[in-house]
Scaffold this motif. Structure first.
Motif, PDB file in Angstrom:
ATOM      1  N   ARG A 193       0.835  -1.200   0.000  1.00 53.74           N
ATOM      2  CA  ARG A 193       0.000   0.000   0.000  1.00 53.74           C
ATOM      3  C   ARG A 193       0.870   1.250   0.000  1.00 53.74           C
ATOM      4  NH1 ARG A 193      -3.507   1.429   5.204  1.00 53.74           N
ATOM      5  NH2 ARG A 193      -1.647   0.524   6.046  1.00 53.74           N
ATOM      6  N   TYR A 194       1.965   1.245   0.764  1.00 54.58           N
ATOM      7  CA  TYR A 194       2.839   2.411   0.844  1.00 54.58           C
ATOM      8  C   TYR A 194       3.497   2.701  -0.504  1.00 54.58           C
ATOM      9  CZ  TYR A 194       2.124   1.870   5.815  1.00 54.58           C
ATOM     10  OH  TYR A 194       1.549   1.762   7.045  1.00 54.58           O
ATOM     11  N   PHE A 195       3.806   1.654  -1.228  1.00 49.15           N
ATOM     12  CA  PHE A 195       4.386   1.817  -2.554  1.00 49.15           C
ATOM     13  C   PHE A 195       3.449   2.641  -3.431  1.00 49.15           C
ATOM     14  CE2 PHE A 195       4.130   0.196  -6.915  1.00 49.15           C
ATOM     15  CZ  PHE A 195       5.354   0.638  -7.395  1.00 49.15           C
ATOM     16  N   PHE A 196       2.176   2.269  -3.447  1.00 47.12           N
ATOM     17  CA  PHE A 196       1.213   2.977  -4.290  1.00 47.12           C
ATOM     18  C   PHE A 196       0.950   4.392  -3.798  1.00 47.12           C
ATOM     19  CE2 PHE A 196       0.132  -1.435  -5.487  1.00 47.12           C
ATOM     20  CZ  PHE A 196       0.381  -1.312  -6.844  1.00 47.12           C
ATOM     21  N   LEU A 197       0.982   4.593  -2.492  1.00 46.89           N
ATOM     22  CA  LEU A 197       0.795   5.943  -1.962  1.00 46.89           C
ATOM     23  C   LEU A 197       1.955   6.848  -2.355  1.00 46.89           C
ATOM     24  CD1 LEU A 197      -0.669   5.161   1.582  1.00 46.89           C
ATOM     25  CD2 LEU A 197      -1.880   6.056  -0.425  1.00 46.89           C
ATOM     26  N   VAL A 198       3.179   6.334  -2.254  1.00 45.70           N
ATOM     27  CA  VAL A 198       4.345   7.116  -2.653  1.00 45.70           C
ATOM     28  C   VAL A 198       4.309   7.378  -4.154  1.00 45.70           C
ATOM     29  CG1 VAL A 198       6.874   7.087  -2.857  1.00 45.70           C
ATOM     30  CG2 VAL A 198       5.788   6.385  -0.720  1.00 45.70           C
ATOM     31  N   LEU A 199       3.957   6.364  -4.939  1.00 45.10           N
ATOM     32  CA  LEU A 199       3.858   6.527  -6.385  1.00 45.10           C
ATOM     33  C   LEU A 199       2.799   7.568  -6.749  1.00 45.10           C
ATOM     34  CD1 LEU A 199       4.710   5.602  -9.221  1.00 45.10           C
ATOM     35  CD2 LEU A 199       2.907   3.863  -9.073  1.00 45.10           C
TER      36      LEU A 199
END
Length: 142
Positions: free
Chosen positions: A2-8
């Protein structure tokens, strides 16, 4: 993950935003005008649904807490837009996203625990992206 997509998502949003800001500067707009326009439009997009749908009375204390909590966001926008006057958009976004690893570091220190695998994965991607955007290890164009 989830953090990956939020940062992206955040990087994409700010990356697109910096292009519009650069265009505005090229047309002669100032930092104050650009920042003021964003704040005005953001407020408008929040107030319209608020006025159209059922409202509950919010205590004054909570309003003050929300106003104080918004100060860092407002200052971030102001400093980011100012940096775009003096630096390329790619460098400005790289510098802006350094808050991510700093936040993870502070969170780990305050909680005295290691970051989760998702956070470490996102952090690794962020650092790789930072190195790539900053031209670390790349060839000189000279």
């Amino acid at each position: 993950m989830r953090y990956f997509f939020l940062v992206l998502l955040g990087a994409c949003s700010y990356g697109i935003l910096s292009t519009f800001i650069k265009f505005a500067y090229a047309e002669g707009f100032t930092v104050d005008e650009v920042n003021g326009c964003q704040v005005f439009l953001g407020s408008l997009f929040i107030w319209i649904p608020t006025l159209l749908f059922k409202r509950e009375r919010v205590p004054l204390k909570q309003v003050l807490v929300l106003l104080v909590a918004g100060i860092p966001t407002g200052l971030t926008g102001l400093f980011y837009y100012t940096s775009l006057q003096y630096t390329p958009a790619s460098l400005s976004i790289v510098l802006l996203f350094q808050f991510t690893w700093i936040g993870i570091l502070l969170d780990s220190l305050l909680r005295r625990s290691r970051p989760s695998k998702d956070k470490l994965f996102s952090l690794a991607l962020l650092l790789v992206g930072t190195a790539m955007a900053g031209g670390v290890g790349g060839r000189d164009s000279d």
